[in-house]
Design an enzyme around this catalytic site. Structure first.
Site, PDB file in Angstrom:
ATOM      1  N   ARG A 180       6.403  25.141 -37.093  1.00 17.54           N
ATOM      2  CA  ARG A 180       6.348  24.398 -35.824  1.00 17.54           C
ATOM      3  C   ARG A 180       5.900  25.304 -34.684  1.00 17.54           C
ATOM      4  O   ARG A 180       5.178  24.892 -33.787  1.00 17.54           O
ATOM      5  CB  ARG A 180       7.702  23.743 -35.509  1.00 17.54           C
ATOM      6  CG  ARG A 180       7.753  23.117 -34.108  1.00 17.54           C
ATOM      7  CD  ARG A 180       8.852  22.073 -33.924  1.00 17.54           C
ATOM      8  NE  ARG A 180      10.129  22.491 -34.445  1.00 17.54           N
ATOM      9  CZ  ARG A 180      10.944  23.398 -33.901  1.00 17.54           C
ATOM     10  NH1 ARG A 180      10.597  23.990 -32.780  1.00 17.54           N
ATOM     11  NH2 ARG A 180      12.090  23.712 -34.479  1.00 17.54           N
ATOM     12  N   TYR A 236      -7.734   5.845 -19.741  1.00 23.18           N
ATOM     13  CA  TYR A 236      -7.407   5.443 -21.104  1.00 23.18           C
ATOM     14  C   TYR A 236      -6.052   4.724 -21.093  1.00 23.18           C
ATOM     15  O   TYR A 236      -5.054   5.292 -20.645  1.00 23.18           O
ATOM     16  CB  TYR A 236      -7.383   6.655 -22.033  1.00 23.18           C
ATOM     17  CG  TYR A 236      -6.814   6.290 -23.378  1.00 23.18           C
ATOM     18  CD1 TYR A 236      -7.500   5.416 -24.215  1.00 23.18           C
ATOM     19  CD2 TYR A 236      -5.577   6.758 -23.790  1.00 23.18           C
ATOM     20  CE1 TYR A 236      -6.961   5.036 -25.432  1.00 23.18           C
ATOM     21  CE2 TYR A 236      -5.032   6.385 -25.006  1.00 23.18           C
ATOM     22  CZ  TYR A 236      -5.738   5.520 -25.819  1.00 23.18           C
ATOM     23  OH  TYR A 236      -5.197   5.137 -27.013  1.00 23.18           O
ATOM     24  N   ASP A 284      -9.306  14.792 -18.704  1.00 24.62           N
ATOM     25  CA  ASP A 284      -9.464  14.205 -20.038  1.00 24.62           C
ATOM     26  C   ASP A 284     -10.962  14.209 -20.337  1.00 24.62           C
ATOM     27  O   ASP A 284     -11.737  13.457 -19.733  1.00 24.62           O
ATOM     28  CB  ASP A 284      -8.885  12.782 -20.048  1.00 24.62           C
ATOM     29  CG  ASP A 284      -8.927  12.138 -21.439  1.00 24.62           C
ATOM     30  OD1 ASP A 284      -9.720  12.572 -22.284  1.00 24.62           O
ATOM     31  OD2 ASP A 284      -8.162  11.169 -21.657  1.00 24.62           O
ATOM     32  N   LYS A 325     -11.180  11.668 -31.779  1.00 23.50           N
ATOM     33  CA  LYS A 325     -12.480  11.070 -31.476  1.00 23.50           C
ATOM     34  C   LYS A 325     -13.605  12.021 -31.901  1.00 23.50           C
ATOM     35  O   LYS A 325     -13.711  12.329 -33.073  1.00 23.50           O
ATOM     36  CB  LYS A 325     -12.537  10.699 -29.992  1.00 23.50           C
ATOM     37  CG  LYS A 325     -11.265   9.985 -29.481  1.00 23.50           C
ATOM     38  CD  LYS A 325     -11.043   8.631 -30.108  1.00 23.50           C
ATOM     39  CE  LYS A 325      -9.671   8.043 -29.796  1.00 23.50           C
ATOM     40  NZ  LYS A 325      -9.293   7.979 -28.402  1.00 23.50           N
TER      41      LYS A 325
HETATM   42  C1  LIG Z   1      -8.128   7.878 -27.682  1.00 26.24           C
HETATM   43  C2  LIG Z   1      -8.020   8.475 -26.327  1.00 26.24           C
HETATM   44  C3  LIG Z   1      -6.835   9.082 -25.895  1.00 26.24           C
HETATM   45  C4  LIG Z   1      -5.576   9.113 -26.736  1.00 26.24           C
HETATM   46  O1  LIG Z   1      -5.724   9.853 -27.895  1.00 26.24           O
HETATM   47  P1  LIG Z   1      -4.902   9.547 -29.263  1.00 26.24           P
HETATM   48  O2  LIG Z   1      -5.419  10.592 -30.163  1.00 26.24           O
HETATM   49  O3  LIG Z   1      -5.203   8.152 -29.655  1.00 26.24           O
HETATM   50  O4  LIG Z   1      -3.448   9.703 -28.927  1.00 26.24           O
HETATM   51  C5  LIG Z   1      -6.830   9.674 -24.630  1.00 26.24           C
HETATM   52  N1  LIG Z   1      -7.911   9.613 -23.822  1.00 26.24           N
HETATM   53  C6  LIG Z   1      -9.056   9.025 -24.202  1.00 26.24           C
HETATM   54  C7  LIG Z   1     -10.213   9.012 -23.267  1.00 26.24           C
HETATM   55  C8  LIG Z   1      -9.150   8.432 -25.459  1.00 26.24           C
HETATM   56  O5  LIG Z   1     -10.291   7.822 -25.822  1.00 26.24           O
END
Ligand SMILES: *Cc1c(COP(=O)(O)O)cnc(C)c1O
Length: 371
Positions: free
Chosen positions: A47, A99, A170, A195
């Site tokens: 961890r 998001y 982000d 993603k």
């Molecule tokens: C998918 C996404 C998230 C969240 O990520 P997860 O891996 O689904 O928890 C945050 N910001 C953006 C822009 C996203 O497309």
């Protein structure tokens, strides 16, 4: 080193004993002590750290030109670590178009401990007027999900620095290939590595990368290790594997997306296209300034209501109707349905994640669905 080289080499060579070319998956949860009680291998307990997470964090930090990276079990866990590192009572400014999963996290989990204002981050003046004496964090997301709004990163950083506020970005939609917010002055970059970074729709993960080591980053690292929302060694392995082709994948996504955005803009059944690479995009100039490419996500409005949009997403054959984005296969979705009844996303909006299939086939598929 240049990006393509980092992507291929920075995730290997944590353990060199076996001379394996690729960092092997180490599933051991614990590590043996030496005779004097120390840890000669550099690891204690999984961890806290392990070879696969270290290899992933190495490559992430280098791709974003940062000082250090923390990998998490999801993008939401990464965002959570930033919010949890703020003192109770702190004020956050976050984007109106954000998001929805992270927006809901702020609204549902942090409503009692943090003060949050959602503002239109395309307008730096609106951010300026939202700043209070207890503002500690400006959270931006650019390009934003799902409206592909662009925030002027350097402008927000200048404003934040004057007021001693942390800026976190982000960067999921741009990926480290098309935008490096730390180079533009942000303190922290966040990714959903589920993603583009993973890139194959087969591993969930998140990441934070910092510009410099400081007490706030120590708190973030503590939330990671003590909070425990860590990716497994296999998750880390898959993500590192995906990263090796990230620069080339991003170029392919962008090339296809640009062609499809132009096709959609000309189509009589389409009311409006949101893609930062189009000259018609209201912040196209800012995007061109701060990005090396415009990415692979396109949102568009079809003529008519939600019913017209639902018809299109049901009629496509090559695109898969599913949420998420950034994989090699093209996905499409009626965004308002996934965001729920409170969403401000237009009911006739379709979001498409343009994959790496041949663009002619993708265009033919959209064309038949729009008839
Ligand atoms: C998918 C996404 C998230 C969240 O990520 P997860 O891996 O689904 O928890 C945050 N910001 C953006 C822009 C996203 O497309």
């Amino acid at each position: 080193m240049k990006l393509e080289t980092i992507a291929i080499h920075a995730g290997n060579k944590i353990e060199t004993g076996s001379r394996a070319v690729i960092q092997p998956i180490t599933l051991s949860t614990t590590y043996e002590r030496g005779a004097d009680g120390d840890y000669p291998g550099g690891f204690i307990y999984t961890r806290a750290d392990n070879p696969n997470r270290k290899s992933l964090e190495n490559v992430l930090a280098q791709l974003e030109r940062g000082a250090d990276a923390c990998a998490f079990s999801s993008g939401n866990a990464a965002g959570n670590a930033v919010f949890q590192s703020l003192k109770a009572g702190s004020h956050i400014i976050a984007p109106e178009d954000m998001y929805h999963g992270l927006k809901n996290q702020l609204k549902e989990i942090y409503a009692q401990t943090l003060e949050i204002d959602f503002v239109d981050c395309t307008d730096t003046e609106k951010i300026r007027s939202a700043i209070k004496s207890n503002t500690r964090l400006i959270w931006i997301e650019t390009p934003s999900n799902p409206l592909l709004k662009i925030t002027d990163i350097a402008e927000v950083v200048t404003l934040a620095k004057k007021n001693n506020i942390i800026v976190a970005c982000d960067n999921t939609f741009a990926s480290p290939v098309f935008q490096n917010p730390l180079v533009l002055g942000c303190d922290i970059v966040m990714h959903s590595s589920t993603k583009y970074i993973g890139g194959h729709s087969d591993v969930c993960g998140g990441a934070l990368i910092c510009k410099e080591l400081n007490p706030f980053w120590e708190k973030v690292r503590n939330v990671q290790t003590l909070g425990g929302a860590i990716p497994s060694p296999f998750d880390c392995f898959l993500t590192v594997r995906g990263i090796k082709t990230l620069p080339y994948r991003m170029r392919g996504h962008e090339e296809n997306a640009m062609k499809i955005a132009l096709f959609l803009e000309d189509h009589p059944a389409v009311e409006k296209v949101y893609y930062p690479g189009l000259i018609s995009h209201p912040q196209h100039k800012i995007a061109k300034n701060q990005m090396n490419g415009f990415g692979g996500i396109i949102s568009f409005l079809v003529n008519g209501t939600d019913q017209a949009a639902l018809k299109v997403v049901n009629k496509v054959k090559l695109f898969t109707q599913a949420t998420s984005l950034g994989g090699v296969e093209s996905l499409i979705e009626h965004r308002a349905s996934i965001e729920g009844p409170e969403t401000k996303t237009p009911q006739n909006l379709i979001r498409a994640s343009i994959g790496l299939e041949n663009s002619d086939d993708l265009i033919a598929d959209l064309n038949q669905a729009l008839q």
